[in-house]
Design a protein around this motif. Structure first.
Motif, PDB file in Angstrom:
ATOM      1  N   ASN A  89       4.892   7.135  -3.949  1.00 59.45           N
ATOM      2  CA  ASN A  89       5.944   8.123  -3.707  1.00 59.45           C
ATOM      3  C   ASN A  89       7.145   7.541  -2.963  1.00 59.45           C
ATOM      4  O   ASN A  89       8.053   8.274  -2.571  1.00 59.45           O
ATOM      5  CB  ASN A  89       5.382   9.315  -2.927  1.00 59.45           C
ATOM      6  CG  ASN A  89       4.470  10.171  -3.777  1.00 59.45           C
ATOM      7  OD1 ASN A  89       4.782  10.446  -4.929  1.00 59.45           O
ATOM      8  ND2 ASN A  89       3.339  10.586  -3.223  1.00 59.45           N
ATOM      9  N   GLY A  90       7.132   6.226  -2.763  1.00 57.57           N
ATOM     10  CA  GLY A  90       8.282   5.535  -2.186  1.00 57.57           C
ATOM     11  C   GLY A  90       8.561   5.853  -0.741  1.00 57.57           C
ATOM     12  O   GLY A  90       9.709   5.791  -0.288  1.00 57.57           O
ATOM     13  N   GLU A  91       7.529   6.201   0.025  1.00 52.35           N
ATOM     14  CA  GLU A  91       7.745   6.588   1.421  1.00 52.35           C
ATOM     15  C   GLU A  91       7.867   5.392   2.357  1.00 52.35           C
ATOM     16  O   GLU A  91       8.518   5.459   3.393  1.00 52.35           O
ATOM     17  CB  GLU A  91       6.599   7.487   1.893  1.00 52.35           C
ATOM     18  CG  GLU A  91       6.545   8.824   1.167  1.00 52.35           C
ATOM     19  CD  GLU A  91       5.362   9.661   1.618  1.00 52.35           C
ATOM     20  OE1 GLU A  91       4.678   9.235   2.566  1.00 52.35           O
ATOM     21  OE2 GLU A  91       5.121  10.715   1.016  1.00 52.35           O
ATOM     22  N   TRP A  92       7.175   4.307   2.016  1.00 55.21           N
ATOM     23  CA  TRP A  92       7.129   3.190   2.954  1.00 55.21           C
ATOM     24  C   TRP A  92       8.353   2.289   2.799  1.00 55.21           C
ATOM     25  O   TRP A  92       8.799   1.992   1.701  1.00 55.21           O
ATOM     26  CB  TRP A  92       5.869   2.368   2.756  1.00 55.21           C
ATOM     27  CG  TRP A  92       4.584   3.163   2.746  1.00 55.21           C
ATOM     28  CD1 TRP A  92       3.541   3.002   1.908  1.00 55.21           C
ATOM     29  CD2 TRP A  92       4.223   4.218   3.630  1.00 55.21           C
ATOM     30  NE1 TRP A  92       2.544   3.892   2.193  1.00 55.21           N
ATOM     31  CE2 TRP A  92       2.937   4.657   3.256  1.00 55.21           C
ATOM     32  CE3 TRP A  92       4.859   4.860   4.707  1.00 55.21           C
ATOM     33  CZ2 TRP A  92       2.271   5.690   3.902  1.00 55.21           C
ATOM     34  CZ3 TRP A  92       4.200   5.888   5.357  1.00 55.21           C
ATOM     35  CH2 TRP A  92       2.930   6.291   4.966  1.00 55.21           C
ATOM     36  N   GLY A  93       8.881   1.852   3.925  1.00 50.53           N
ATOM     37  CA  GLY A  93      10.031   0.967   3.958  1.00 50.53           C
ATOM     38  C   GLY A  93      10.231   0.457   5.360  1.00 50.53           C
ATOM     39  O   GLY A  93       9.388   0.639   6.249  1.00 50.53           O
ATOM     40  N   ASN A  94      11.385  -0.184   5.593  1.00 50.10           N
ATOM     41  CA  ASN A  94      11.649  -0.734   6.918  1.00 50.10           C
ATOM     42  C   ASN A  94      11.749   0.350   7.983  1.00 50.10           C
ATOM     43  O   ASN A  94      11.404   0.143   9.156  1.00 50.10           O
ATOM     44  CB  ASN A  94      12.946  -1.553   6.893  1.00 50.10           C
ATOM     45  CG  ASN A  94      12.810  -2.810   6.063  1.00 50.10           C
ATOM     46  OD1 ASN A  94      11.735  -3.395   5.996  1.00 50.10           O
ATOM     47  ND2 ASN A  94      13.899  -3.214   5.412  1.00 50.10           N
ATOM     48  N   VAL A  95      12.245   1.513   7.580  1.00 46.67           N
ATOM     49  CA  VAL A  95      12.407   2.600   8.548  1.00 46.67           C
ATOM     50  C   VAL A  95      11.110   3.387   8.703  1.00 46.67           C
ATOM     51  O   VAL A  95      10.664   3.679   9.813  1.00 46.67           O
ATOM     52  CB  VAL A  95      13.561   3.540   8.120  1.00 46.67           C
ATOM     53  CG1 VAL A  95      13.678   4.705   9.090  1.00 46.67           C
ATOM     54  CG2 VAL A  95      14.869   2.759   8.048  1.00 46.67           C
ATOM     55  N   ASN A  96      10.526   3.720   7.592  1.00 44.25           N
ATOM     56  CA  ASN A  96       9.321   4.549   7.606  1.00 44.25           C
ATOM     57  C   ASN A  96       8.102   3.677   7.317  1.00 44.25           C
ATOM     58  O   ASN A  96       7.778   3.390   6.182  1.00 44.25           O
ATOM     59  CB  ASN A  96       9.441   5.658   6.559  1.00 44.25           C
ATOM     60  CG  ASN A  96       8.329   6.667   6.684  1.00 44.25           C
ATOM     61  OD1 ASN A  96       7.690   6.773   7.721  1.00 44.25           O
ATOM     62  ND2 ASN A  96       8.087   7.409   5.616  1.00 44.25           N
TER      63      ASN A  96
END
Length: 435
Positions: A413-420
């Protein structure tokens, strides 16, 4: 249609593409054909049918032709003798019938008056006799009952040296016109058999193929295996992927090692694991998992020359495809879908707990977590109602994968990243106690 075209292209490419070094190696693995066998004694039935085939010419798109049972009946005594003279040992009707059932999942009806059974390689559940030449729309073999062998419907010029044995017919062909008018009065070009490039080599290849297939399948002659994998790869692949024949471990391993997950044709990879039979049931290939376990060893992940190190990635790709109901296989029930996924994921998940892999940490592909993410509640109910399909430790691994499902959710679902960033296992566990 897309499936049929793909199968046809595979058939055509398998027939046409052959490397010189493969030819040299393959010649060591097939019985030498006696030259006299290609020049049988004169037979009036053969002569009559040969004249008819020569007059019509070689079938083509502009000059289509449908053979008949008579064409096949004339060739079977020739083919049978070729087999016997090259070491084929005829087996009993009962043994042959059992082999046809085991390999092609077809039953020979003892009460049927038909002399032949047609095995359709494009639509295996289509049992109608098909006498069209093998081409982009038609591809299959005939089972010859009572004589107990399998064969293509070979035109006579492709199995006998007719120019030596049937001089009169050959002379008539020499005088034949290369054009004719169809029913609409249009002039159509004919391709005469005598003008076929490399007809002698094609004839030899046809006879070698006939002999090798029958010796391998019905006489358990393993010497033919190498030649078939080099020269008849379409047929050998189809035994496993189309008909679900997985009892020959060497053949199955050969097919597995040649098959990679491809996003352009994702369903092809699934043919290693299961087959839908013509009665609508699904059969899981247990032998595939046994072979994969032997292939995927702890040292493989560090062997850059071994493509089998990508095995878990291939499985992950297939699970992502197959679990998506927008891409579901036609005619597969929801219960069958869950059963297939459960078996494949169960195999892959074991490597999470095998600390010999990935430098002592175990595989981190989160296969069971991905399954938990993909299945809806109805499918989870199916899993539980079927006692996790009696797979040992499945429930334990399923329960342990709740955190992995959380990670998979964020990935897809594309939630993970540098911010989250996702919570650590300990942080997540404080908020989500095991049920």
């Amino acid at each position: 249609m897309k499936h049929r075209i793909l199968m046809s292209l595979l058939f055509i490419s398998s027939a046409l593409v052959s490397c010189q070094d493969k030819k040299a190696e393959s010649n060591k693995n097939v019985t030498t054909i006696t030259e006299s066998l290609a020049v049988p004694q004169f037979n009036q039935d053969v002569n009559t049918m040969l004249k008819k085939q020569l007059e019509y010419g070689k079938p083509s798109f502009d000059n289509p032709y449908q053979y008949s049972d008579k064409d096949l009946e004339v060739t079977t005594p020739i083919l049978n003798q070729l087999l016997l003279d090259n070491g084929y040992k005829a087996i009993s009707n009962e043994e042959f019938n059992n082999k046809i059932k085991q390999i092609f999942n077809r039953i020979i009806d003892k009460n049927s008056i038909s002399k032949f059974l047609y095995i359709n390689f494009i639509d295996k559940c289509d049992k109608e006799l098909n006498f069209f030449p093998n081409d982009a729309e038609n591809n299959g073999i005939f089972v010859v009952k009572n004589q107990n062998f399998i064969t293509y419907l070979y035109p006579l010029p492709t199995i006998i040296d007719y120019q030596k044995a049937y001089g009169e017919a050959a002379q008539e062909e020499n005088l034949a016109s290369k054009n004719y008018k169809d029913a609409n009065g249009n002039e159509v070009k004919k391709y005469l058999w005598k003008d076929t490039p490399n007809l002698k080599e094609q004839r030899k290849k046809n006879i070698q193929t006939l002999i090798a297939r029958n010796l391998y399948l019905f006489n358990d002659n393993k010497a033919q295996y190498k030649w078939l994998t080099l020269n008849d790869s379409y047929f050998m692949n189809a035994l496993v992927k189309t008909f679900g024949y997985t009892q020959d471990i060497d053949l199955l391993k050969w097919v597995i090692e040649r098959t990679k997950f491809d996003k352009k044709d994702p369903s092809d990879y699934g043919k290693l694991f299961w087959v839908k039979q013509c009665d609508g049931t699904v059969r899981i290939h247990a032998n595939t998992f046994k072979i994969l376990q032997g292939i995927y060893t702890p040292d493989i992940t560090n062997d850059m020359s071994n493509e089998n190190r990508f095995l878990i990635d291939y499985i992950k790709g297939y699970i992502e495809y197959f679990a998506d109901f927008n891409n579901k296989e036609t005619g597969i029930s929801r219960e069958d879908k869950v059963k297939i996924l459960a078996n494949i994921v169960y195999f892959a998940e074991q490597y999470k707990y095998d600390k010999r892999f990935v430098s002592g940490y175990g595989d981190n592909s989160k296969m069971m977590g991905r399954l938990r993410f993909f299945l809806d509640q109805e499918e989870v109910n199916i899993l539980q109602e079927n006692n996790y399909f009696n797979l040992p430790k499945f429930k334990e691994w399923w329960d342990n994968a709740d955190y992995d499902a959380y990670i998979a959710d964020g990935e897809y679902n594309g939630e993970w990243g540098n911010v989250n960033r996702p919570l650590s296992p300990d942080e997540w566990r404080k908020q989500h106690h095991k049920k």
